[in-house]
Design an enzyme around this catalytic site. Structure first.
Site, PDB file in Angstrom:
ATOM      1  N   ARG A  44       0.638  -1.201  -0.155  1.00 38.61           N
ATOM      2  CA  ARG A  44      -0.051   0.027   0.292  1.00 38.61           C
ATOM      3  C   ARG A  44       0.785   1.244  -0.015  1.00 38.61           C
ATOM      4  NH1 ARG A  44      -5.323  -0.486   1.539  1.00 38.61           N
ATOM      5  NH2 ARG A  44      -5.477   1.503   2.600  1.00 38.61           N
ATOM      6  N   ARG A  85       8.726   6.774  -3.558  1.00 37.59           N
ATOM      7  CA  ARG A  85       8.598   7.678  -4.760  1.00 37.59           C
ATOM      8  C   ARG A  85      10.114   8.517  -4.974  1.00 37.59           C
ATOM      9  NH1 ARG A  85       3.278  10.069  -3.574  1.00 37.59           N
ATOM     10  NH2 ARG A  85       1.718   8.395  -4.234  1.00 37.59           N
ATOM     11  N   ARG A 124      -7.937  -5.791  14.052  1.00 32.77           N
ATOM     12  CA  ARG A 124      -7.662  -4.662  14.679  1.00 32.77           C
ATOM     13  C   ARG A 124      -8.591  -3.731  14.738  1.00 32.77           C
ATOM     14  NH1 ARG A 124      -4.040  -4.850  18.310  1.00 32.77           N
ATOM     15  NH2 ARG A 124      -3.127  -2.745  18.054  1.00 32.77           N
ATOM     16  N   ARG A 176      -1.787   8.288  14.651  1.00 34.61           N
ATOM     17  CA  ARG A 176      -1.900   9.447  13.861  1.00 34.61           C
ATOM     18  C   ARG A 176      -2.660  10.794  14.482  1.00 34.61           C
ATOM     19  NH1 ARG A 176      -4.229   6.243   8.432  1.00 34.61           N
ATOM     20  NH2 ARG A 176      -5.353   4.950   9.443  1.00 34.61           N
ATOM     21  N   GLU A 182      -5.475   9.151  17.169  1.00 34.66           N
ATOM     22  CA  GLU A 182      -6.035   7.674  16.718  1.00 34.66           C
ATOM     23  C   GLU A 182      -5.214   6.727  17.517  1.00 34.66           C
ATOM     24  OE1 GLU A 182      -6.650   6.868  12.729  1.00 34.66           O
ATOM     25  OE2 GLU A 182      -5.586   5.011  12.805  1.00 34.66           O
ATOM     26  N   TYR A 185      -9.085  -6.298   3.095  1.00 29.25           N
ATOM     27  CA  TYR A 185      -8.667  -4.683   3.561  1.00 29.25           C
ATOM     28  C   TYR A 185      -8.960  -3.886   2.379  1.00 29.25           C
ATOM     29  CZ  TYR A 185      -5.294  -1.353   5.529  1.00 29.25           C
ATOM     30  OH  TYR A 185      -4.776  -0.272   5.872  1.00 29.25           O
ATOM     31  N   ASP A 228     -10.782  -0.778   0.311  1.00 22.37           N
ATOM     32  CA  ASP A 228     -10.854   0.694   0.327  1.00 22.37           C
ATOM     33  C   ASP A 228     -12.370   0.922  -0.108  1.00 22.37           C
ATOM     34  OD1 ASP A 228      -8.250   1.418   1.264  1.00 22.37           O
ATOM     35  OD2 ASP A 228      -7.618   1.489  -0.766  1.00 22.37           O
TER      36      ASP A 228
HETATM   37  N1  UDP Z   1       2.664   2.598   7.537  1.00 24.20           N
HETATM   38  C1  UDP Z   1       3.896   2.801   8.068  1.00 24.20           C
HETATM   39  N2  UDP Z   1       4.071   4.248   8.323  1.00 24.20           N
HETATM   40  C2  UDP Z   1       3.142   5.318   8.134  1.00 24.20           C
HETATM   41  C3  UDP Z   1       2.007   4.900   7.463  1.00 24.20           C
HETATM   42  C4  UDP Z   1       1.531   3.460   6.960  1.00 24.20           C
HETATM   43  O1  UDP Z   1       4.439   2.044   8.435  1.00 24.20           O
HETATM   44  O2  UDP Z   1       3.333   6.375   8.300  1.00 24.20           O
HETATM   45  C5  UDP Z   1       2.232   0.927   7.243  1.00 24.20           C
HETATM   46  C6  UDP Z   1       1.208   0.456   8.557  1.00 24.20           C
HETATM   47  O3  UDP Z   1       1.810  -0.806   8.382  1.00 24.20           O
HETATM   48  C7  UDP Z   1       0.061   0.620   7.688  1.00 24.20           C
HETATM   49  C8  UDP Z   1       0.126   0.277   6.400  1.00 24.20           C
HETATM   50  O4  UDP Z   1       1.455   0.973   6.123  1.00 24.20           O
HETATM   51  O5  UDP Z   1      -0.946  -0.310   8.398  1.00 24.20           O
HETATM   52  C9  UDP Z   1      -0.852   0.929   5.442  1.00 24.20           C
HETATM   53  O6  UDP Z   1      -1.185   2.072   5.439  1.00 24.20           O
HETATM   54  P1  UDP Z   1      -2.451   2.825   5.178  1.00 24.20           P
HETATM   55  O7  UDP Z   1      -2.154   4.573   5.336  1.00 24.20           O
HETATM   56  O8  UDP Z   1      -2.698   2.702   3.962  1.00 24.20           O
HETATM   57  O9  UDP Z   1      -3.368   2.575   6.154  1.00 24.20           O
HETATM   58  P2  UDP Z   1      -4.804   2.933   6.401  1.00 24.20           P
HETATM   59  O10 UDP Z   1      -5.146   4.564   6.012  1.00 24.20           O
HETATM   60  O11 UDP Z   1      -5.807   1.993   5.558  1.00 24.20           O
HETATM   61  O12 UDP Z   1      -5.309   2.837   7.958  1.00 24.20           O
END
Ligand code: UDP
Length: 380
Positions: free
Chosen positions: A179, A183, A257, A288, A312, A358, A360
């Protein structure tokens, strides 16, 4: 509701999967649909509401950005809402310094105190990852290190992932890392630039109200379902909840989770300058911080001197499912449930919870539209 009421279709759950199917069944096939929902509101985890004190809308179950590359889904959902021009950007705070996420050229240069061009940065990272490329990527950690090297992994990924999933990334599937692209340019968009994207102008709740407007759709809130439910539909039941509780946990509990949120009002116009900042360091218990006013720069509260801030926390709670723990053990359990549920007559299931996937939002809508195409001939 009258006990003798007999809908054509009974749908369990009012998230995207259930309400999109309800909309198609009522509007295209002219069927009577009854949706039952265990919560007191519509929309599943995509639901949004207004904070009364600040009049700022927030997404009750975490910030949801609508994004899709699927034109069919985009055209479909635009019949039920307009989107604003918001484009998602995420920052991450490591050792009290802010970096861009996903890792891009700005993150690399800032973290390693360099001034690389795109090709120089790529060479630099390749040198770090070379010796890890031979791994057979069986888990999240190996995959991550083979893509971005140890230092970036430890700063931005390891702690976040540990907090988010409650276990070492060594025991997580590599697919979750897919995911997060790396870049070698300054693109700051969280999602691919080719994707349609935005926040519903009138909020997510409004989409669900519009999807279920047809007078042939009825919704019962705070209503629980089991296989002996008192109302039997004429044609079909569509179940969108988890399969383990439906089948009395006969193969054991599926693990999920879940999230907890702590809301605070700050007496300042702008607390963090962005909708979402990630906190990968383990010293912060939260993962976050959301500041929802940034999702709607077009709205009036954007300029007010108050703002809503939401921390969060990731927790284990199988009764309030958000993210499937998609390891082999749980997947095997889910396959057994799926097989068993597949034998129930006049019964369909799908969506993030029933599929233990998982997804979206756009993937859920796409799956619901496909399901409609599959079932429509059986119920005419
Ligand atoms: N992840 C991470 N650091 C970050 C953001 C994401 O390690 O700053 C990893 C983490 O394992 C997470 C996964 O990437 O579960 C997917 O992140 P995404 O933002 O897609 O999660 P969502 O928004 O679906 O909760």
């Amino acid at each position: 509701m009258n006990k003798n009421y007999k809908p054509d279709i009974l749908i369990i759950g009012s998230g995207f999967y259930g309400t999109v199917l309800a909309e198609r069944l009522a509007n295209i096939l002219n069927k009577k649909v009854l949706i039952i929902e265990r919560r007191s509101h519509i929309g599943g985890n995509s639901y949004s509401e207004f904070d009364k004190k600040t009049n700022i809308e927030y997404h009750k179950y975490g910030t949801h950005i609508f994004h899709t590359a699927n034109k069919k889904v985009w055209n479909y959902i635009n019949k039920f809402t307009e989107f604003n021009n918001y484009r998602h950007q995420v920052l991450t705070s490591h050792k009290n310094k802010i970096y861009q996420m996903p890792i891009n050229l700005e993150t690399i240069n800032s973290f390693f105190k360099k001034n690389f061009s795109p090709s120089e940065a790529e060479k630099f990272i390749n040198k770090k990852t070379k010796k890890f490329k031979t791994y057979k990527f069986k888990n999240f950690e190996d995959k991550a290190i083979s893509q971005i090297g140890k230092e970036l992994y430890e700063a931005f990924i390891k702690g976040y992932t540990q907090k988010q999933w409650g276990k070492s990334p060594k025991y997580l599937p590599e697919s979750i890392f897919n995911r997060l692209p790396i870049r070698y340019n300054y693109n700051e968009d969280y999602y691919q630039q080719t994707q349609y994207q935005g926040i519903p102008k009138n909020g997510y709740k409004d989409i669900f109200i519009n999807l279920t407007k047809n007078k042939n759709i009825k919704i019962l809130f705070k209503e629980k379902y089991n296989l002996n439910y008192k109302i039997k539909p004429k044609y079909l039941t569509i179940y969108t909840g988890p399969l383990d509780s439906l089948l009395d946990y006969k193969f054991g509990k599926l693990e999920w989770r879940s999230l907890n949120f702590k809301k605070e009002i700050k007496n300042t116009k702008d607390f963090q300058g962005s909708a979402v900042i990630n906190y990968p360091d383990l010293k912060n218990k939260f993962t976050r911080v959301h500041e929802p006013k940034h999702l709607h720069p077009e709205r009036q509260p954007f300029n007010s001197n108050k703002t809503l801030v939401i921390k969060e926390f990731s927790i284990k709670n199988d009764n309030e499912p958000y993210y499937p723990i998609n390891d082999e053990k749980n997947r095997a359990k889910h396959r057994k449930y799926k097989n068993e549920a597949g034998k129930i007559k006049k019964f369909e299931f799908g969506g993030r919870l029933a599929d233990y996937a998982y997804y979206d939002m756009d993937m859920t809508i796409s799956a619901a539209l496909k399901k409609f195409d599959q079932i429509k001939n059986k119920i005419k």
